[in-house]
Design a protein around this motif. Structure first.
Motif, PDB file in Angstrom:
ATOM      1  N   LEU A  65      26.515  -3.268   9.118  1.00  0.00           N
ATOM      2  CA  LEU A  65      27.747  -2.617   8.678  1.00  0.00           C
ATOM      3  C   LEU A  65      27.741  -1.148   9.097  1.00  0.00           C
ATOM      4  N   ASP A  66      28.942  -0.586   9.229  1.00  0.00           N
ATOM      5  CA  ASP A  66      29.058   0.821   9.613  1.00  0.00           C
ATOM      6  C   ASP A  66      28.466   1.755   8.561  1.00  0.00           C
ATOM      7  N   LYS A  67      28.757   1.468   7.301  1.00  0.00           N
ATOM      8  CA  LYS A  67      28.273   2.340   6.231  1.00  0.00           C
ATOM      9  C   LYS A  67      27.532   1.513   5.189  1.00  0.00           C
ATOM     10  N   HIS A  68      26.331   1.927   4.900  1.00  0.00           N
ATOM     11  CA  HIS A  68      25.560   1.311   3.819  1.00  0.00           C
ATOM     12  C   HIS A  68      24.568   2.335   3.288  1.00  0.00           C
ATOM     13  N   ALA A  69      24.098   2.082   2.100  1.00  0.00           N
ATOM     14  CA  ALA A  69      23.189   3.010   1.429  1.00  0.00           C
ATOM     15  C   ALA A  69      21.838   3.075   2.120  1.00  0.00           C
ATOM     16  N   GLU A  70      21.166   4.177   1.860  1.00  0.00           N
ATOM     17  CA  GLU A  70      19.757   4.308   2.199  1.00  0.00           C
ATOM     18  C   GLU A  70      19.028   3.591   1.063  1.00  0.00           C
ATOM     19  N   VAL A  71      18.359   2.483   1.373  1.00  0.00           N
ATOM     20  CA  VAL A  71      17.739   1.651   0.338  1.00  0.00           C
ATOM     21  C   VAL A  71      16.223   1.804   0.401  1.00  0.00           C
ATOM     22  N   THR A  72      15.634   2.026  -0.769  1.00  0.00           N
ATOM     23  CA  THR A  72      14.183   2.114  -0.893  1.00  0.00           C
ATOM     24  C   THR A  72      13.736   1.153  -1.985  1.00  0.00           C
ATOM     25  N   ILE A  73      12.709   0.381  -1.685  1.00  0.00           N
ATOM     26  CA  ILE A  73      12.116  -0.522  -2.668  1.00  0.00           C
ATOM     27  C   ILE A  73      10.838   0.136  -3.182  1.00  0.00           C
ATOM     28  N   ILE A  74      10.738   0.255  -4.490  1.00  0.00           N
ATOM     29  CA  ILE A  74       9.481   0.686  -5.101  1.00  0.00           C
ATOM     30  C   ILE A  74       8.994  -0.537  -5.865  1.00  0.00           C
ATOM     31  N   GLY A  75       7.908  -1.104  -5.374  1.00  0.00           N
ATOM     32  CA  GLY A  75       7.448  -2.361  -5.948  1.00  0.00           C
ATOM     33  C   GLY A  75       5.980  -2.359  -6.284  1.00  0.00           C
ATOM     34  N   ILE A  76       5.654  -3.269  -7.174  1.00  0.00           N
ATOM     35  CA  ILE A  76       4.271  -3.436  -7.614  1.00  0.00           C
ATOM     36  C   ILE A  76       3.874  -4.890  -7.376  1.00  0.00           C
ATOM     37  N   ILE A  77       2.649  -5.090  -6.936  1.00  0.00           N
ATOM     38  CA  ILE A  77       2.167  -6.447  -6.700  1.00  0.00           C
ATOM     39  C   ILE A  77       1.839  -7.080  -8.050  1.00  0.00           C
ATOM     40  N   PRO A  78       2.523  -8.189  -8.386  1.00  0.00           N
ATOM     41  CA  PRO A  78       2.365  -8.800  -9.711  1.00  0.00           C
ATOM     42  C   PRO A  78       1.110  -9.649  -9.817  1.00  0.00           C
ATOM     43  N   GLU A  79       0.706  -9.872 -11.052  1.00  0.00           N
ATOM     44  CA  GLU A  79      -0.409 -10.782 -11.317  1.00  0.00           C
ATOM     45  C   GLU A  79       0.112 -12.181 -11.637  1.00  0.00           C
ATOM     46  N   ASP A  80       1.175 -12.241 -12.445  1.00  0.00           N
ATOM     47  CA  ASP A  80       1.691 -13.533 -12.898  1.00  0.00           C
ATOM     48  C   ASP A  80       3.216 -13.494 -12.954  1.00  0.00           C
ATOM     49  N   ILE A  81       3.854 -14.253 -12.068  1.00  0.00           N
ATOM     50  CA  ILE A  81       5.317 -14.384 -12.095  1.00  0.00           C
ATOM     51  C   ILE A  81       5.701 -15.849 -12.300  1.00  0.00           C
ATOM     52  N   ILE A  82       4.746 -16.635 -12.770  1.00  0.00           N
ATOM     53  CA  ILE A  82       4.950 -18.066 -12.984  1.00  0.00           C
ATOM     54  C   ILE A  82       5.089 -18.403 -14.466  1.00  0.00           C
ATOM     55  N   SER A  83       4.232 -17.822 -15.295  1.00  0.00           N
ATOM     56  CA  SER A  83       4.231 -18.141 -16.725  1.00  0.00           C
ATOM     57  C   SER A  83       5.565 -17.781 -17.363  1.00  0.00           C
ATOM     58  N   VAL A  84       6.055 -18.668 -18.191  1.00  0.00           N
ATOM     59  CA  VAL A  84       7.296 -18.408 -18.923  1.00  0.00           C
ATOM     60  C   VAL A  84       6.905 -17.717 -20.223  1.00  0.00           C
ATOM     61  N   GLN A  85       6.897 -16.389 -20.156  1.00  0.00           N
ATOM     62  CA  GLN A  85       6.535 -15.568 -21.302  1.00  0.00           C
ATOM     63  C   GLN A  85       7.107 -14.173 -21.094  1.00  0.00           C
ATOM     64  N   ILE A  86       7.586 -13.581 -22.161  1.00  0.00           N
ATOM     65  CA  ILE A  86       8.144 -12.237 -22.119  1.00  0.00           C
ATOM     66  C   ILE A  86       7.017 -11.239 -22.296  1.00  0.00           C
ATOM     67  N   GLY A  87       6.886 -10.312 -21.359  1.00  0.00           N
ATOM     68  CA  GLY A  87       5.860  -9.278 -21.445  1.00  0.00           C
ATOM     69  C   GLY A  87       5.045  -9.221 -20.177  1.00  0.00           C
ATOM     70  N   LEU A  88       4.532  -8.056 -19.881  1.00  0.00           N
ATOM     71  CA  LEU A  88       3.739  -7.862 -18.677  1.00  0.00           C
ATOM     72  C   LEU A  88       2.282  -8.264 -18.909  1.00  0.00           C
ATOM     73  N   THR A  89       1.607  -8.629 -17.826  1.00  0.00           N
ATOM     74  CA  THR A  89       0.171  -8.862 -17.921  1.00  0.00           C
ATOM     75  C   THR A  89      -0.506  -7.510 -18.193  1.00  0.00           C
ATOM     76  N   LYS A  90      -1.705  -7.546 -18.708  1.00  0.00           N
ATOM     77  CA  LYS A  90      -2.440  -6.320 -19.021  1.00  0.00           C
ATOM     78  C   LYS A  90      -2.614  -5.455 -17.760  1.00  0.00           C
ATOM     79  N   THR A  91      -2.912  -6.100 -16.634  1.00  0.00           N
ATOM     80  CA  THR A  91      -3.113  -5.365 -15.382  1.00  0.00           C
ATOM     81  C   THR A  91      -1.870  -4.583 -14.995  1.00  0.00           C
ATOM     82  N   ILE A  92      -0.713  -5.219 -15.045  1.00  0.00           N
ATOM     83  CA  ILE A  92       0.529  -4.554 -14.643  1.00  0.00           C
ATOM     84  C   ILE A  92       0.941  -3.518 -15.687  1.00  0.00           C
ATOM     85  N   GLU A  93       0.695  -3.809 -16.929  1.00  0.00           N
ATOM     86  CA  GLU A  93       0.992  -2.829 -17.978  1.00  0.00           C
ATOM     87  C   GLU A  93       0.192  -1.544 -17.757  1.00  0.00           C
ATOM     88  N   GLU A  94      -1.070  -1.682 -17.343  1.00  0.00           N
ATOM     89  CA  GLU A  94      -1.914  -0.514 -17.094  1.00  0.00           C
ATOM     90  C   GLU A  94      -1.448   0.286 -15.876  1.00  0.00           C
TER      91      GLU A  94
END
Length: 191
Positions: free
Chosen positions: A106-135
């Motif tokens: 497209l002619d005009k679009h935003a400057e996009v930046t991703i700030i991401g963290i490598i997860p430990e667990d994105i499979i378990s159905v549970q609310i809350g971060l793993t201890k590693t990601i929380e730290e």
């Protein structure tokens, strides 16, 4: 300049919700002086493309499914992200990359930046971060704050700070199997 921070992910799948929690954490714990919005983009997918077209700068807070150490934080401009084929593991990761590919022509679009963290667990159905990601969570917040300040936005910490657990409980009433006492049980509800 119109600027926006978008937290994406799904709070129901452990670390998959880190982007949403990070956006809410910024919104709850900091004051911003300048043109910036902070939103929960959840799993909006292609509906987020509007932001890519209407804003000058978009910062996306998310997980990154790349092979590296759990908890490592990456700052990726969109052109670098487009070169990472292995990044696309969750539904919203696929959609973000596809939106960036579409916007790049497209002619005009935003400057996009991703700030991401490598997860430990994105499979378990549970609310809350793993201890590693929380730290490692504050590292993600600090990188987001650096990027926000680099846009010319003044950042100030609020006097009263909320924890990740308090923020999550405020959204959903639960965090790592600890439930908010404000949620009425069946006996307390009136019909």
């Amino acid at each position: 300049m119109r600027n926006i921070v978008i937290g994406v992910g799904n709070l129901l799948f452990k670390d998959e919700g880190v982007g949403i929690l990070a956006a809410k954490y910024l919104d709850e714990n900091y004051k911003f002086e300048g043109d910036i919005e902070i939103i929960d983009g959840g799993t909006l997918g292609f509906k987020l493309m509007t932001y890519f077209q209407e804003y000058d700068n978009v910062i996306i807070l998310d997980t990154l499914s790349i092979e590296d150490k759990v908890g490592d934080i990456y700052r990726l401009p969109s052109d670098v992200l487009l070169g990472l084929g292995q990044y696309r593991k969750t539904a919203h990761e696929v959609e973000i990359v596809e939106m960036l590919e579409i916007c790049s022509v497209l002619d005009k679009h935003a400057e996009v930046t991703i700030i991401g963290i490598i997860p430990e667990d994105i499979i378990s159905v549970q609310i809350g971060l793993t201890k590693t990601i929380e730290e490692k969570f504050i590292g993600l917040i600090n990188q987001a704050l650096i990027d926000i300040e680099n846009l010319g936005i003044k950042v100030e910490k609020k006097d009263e700070q909320k924890s990740i657990a308090q923020i999550c409980k405020g959204i959903l009433g639960s965090y790592n199997d600890e439930y908010d006492e404000r949620i009425p049980n069946d006996e307390d509800t009136t019909r």
